[in-house]
Scaffold this motif. Structure first.
Motif, short mmCIF file in Angstrom:
data_model
loop_
_atom_site.label_atom_id
_atom_site.label_comp_id
_atom_site.label_asym_id
_atom_site.label_seq_id
_atom_site.Cartn_x
_atom_site.Cartn_y
_atom_site.Cartn_z
N PRO A 1 1.28 7.81 -3.36
CA PRO A 1 2.27 8.81 -3.75
C PRO A 1 2.71 9.74 -2.63
O PRO A 1 3.79 10.31 -2.69
N ARG A 2 1.91 9.90 -1.59
CA ARG A 2 2.25 10.84 -0.52
C ARG A 2 2.72 10.15 0.76
O ARG A 2 2.76 10.77 1.82
N PHE B 1 0.83 -1.20 0.00
CA PHE B 1 0.00 0.00 0.00
C PHE B 1 0.87 1.26 0.00
O PHE B 1 0.63 2.19 -0.77
N ILE B 2 1.89 1.29 0.86
CA ILE B 2 2.77 2.46 0.95
C ILE B 2 3.48 2.70 -0.38
O ILE B 2 3.61 3.85 -0.82
N GLU B 3 3.94 1.64 -1.04
CA GLU B 3 4.63 1.78 -2.32
C GLU B 3 3.73 2.40 -3.39
O GLU B 3 4.21 3.10 -4.27
N ASP C 1 -5.56 9.90 2.73
CA ASP C 1 -6.98 10.12 3.02
C ASP C 1 -7.57 8.95 3.81
O ASP C 1 -7.35 7.79 3.47
N GLU C 2 -8.35 9.26 4.84
CA GLU C 2 -8.94 8.22 5.69
C GLU C 2 -9.84 7.27 4.89
O GLU C 2 -9.88 6.07 5.17
N GLU C 3 -10.56 7.79 3.92
CA GLU C 3 -11.44 6.93 3.12
C GLU C 3 -10.64 5.90 2.33
O GLU C 3 -11.06 4.74 2.21
#
Length: 145
Positions: free
Chosen positions: A41-42, A36-38, A76-78
Motif C-alpha cells: 500500500p505504501r 509485490f509493488i501492486e 519495512d525491511e522485514e
C-alpha cells in the motif's frame, strides 16, 4: 554506442532482487517485483523503466546483478526480506547516459561498460535502463564516484 547525454535526477529508492549475471530471468524478476509493488500500500513505481544495476561483483566469473524498479514510498525491511527483496537509496544528482546498440551477451555489456568507466572516470556502480515506451530500448547509465 551513441554520444553521452547528461540528465539531472532526484533521490530515488530502488527495489531489487539479486540475479546471476548469466542465465538470469530479468522479465520474471521484474514481474515478481511488480506484483509485490501492486500489493504494497505504501509503494508505487517511480518510472515504467526496469533497471539492472551492476557493481564490482558483476565482473567476477560467477557475477551477480541487481534487477528491479525505482519506487516511491517505503516498505519495512522485514517484509522485503520475506519476499527475498532488497532496497537501496540512490543519491546521485546527475546520470550520464549512453544508448546501447550492441549484443546483449553479458560479456559484451561488461566490456563496453568497463571501457566507458575507465575512459570517463565513472563509478564502478552503473545500471542499464530498459523501456518499452522508448525508441531507445536499452540505455547504459553511469555516475561520477
Amino acid at each position: 554506442m551513441s554520444e553521452m547525454s547528461s540528465i539531472s535526477v532526484g533521490n530515488s529508492r530502488y527495489l531489487y532482487k539479486k540475479s546471476p549475471l548469466e542465465g538470469g530471468d530479468l522479465v520474471g524478476l521484474w514481474k515478481e517485483i511488480d506484483s509485490f509493488i501492486e500489493r504494497a500500500p505504501r509503494l508505487t513505481k517511480a518510472t515504467v523503466n526496469g533497471f539492472v544495476y551492476f557493481n564490482e561483483s558483476s565482473l567476477s566469473a560467477d557475477g551477480i546483478c541487481f534487477v528491479g524498479h525505482e519506487v516511491v514510498g517505503f516498505c519495512d525491511e522485514e517484509l522485503l526480506e520475506d519476499f527475498d527483496l532488497y532496497s537501496m537509496d540512490q543519491r546521485a544528482r546527475e546520470v550520464f547516459r549512453y544508448t546501447y546498440q550492441g549484443p546483449m551477451e553479458a560479456s559484451e555489456l561488461l566490456r563496453f561498460a568497463r571501457e566507458i568507466i575507465l575512459r570517463d572516470g565513472y563509478s564502478e556502480n552503473w545500471r542499464m535502463s530498459f523501456s518499452a515506451n522508448s525508441g531507445e530500448l536499452v540505455r547504459m547509465e553511469f555516475w561520477k564516484s
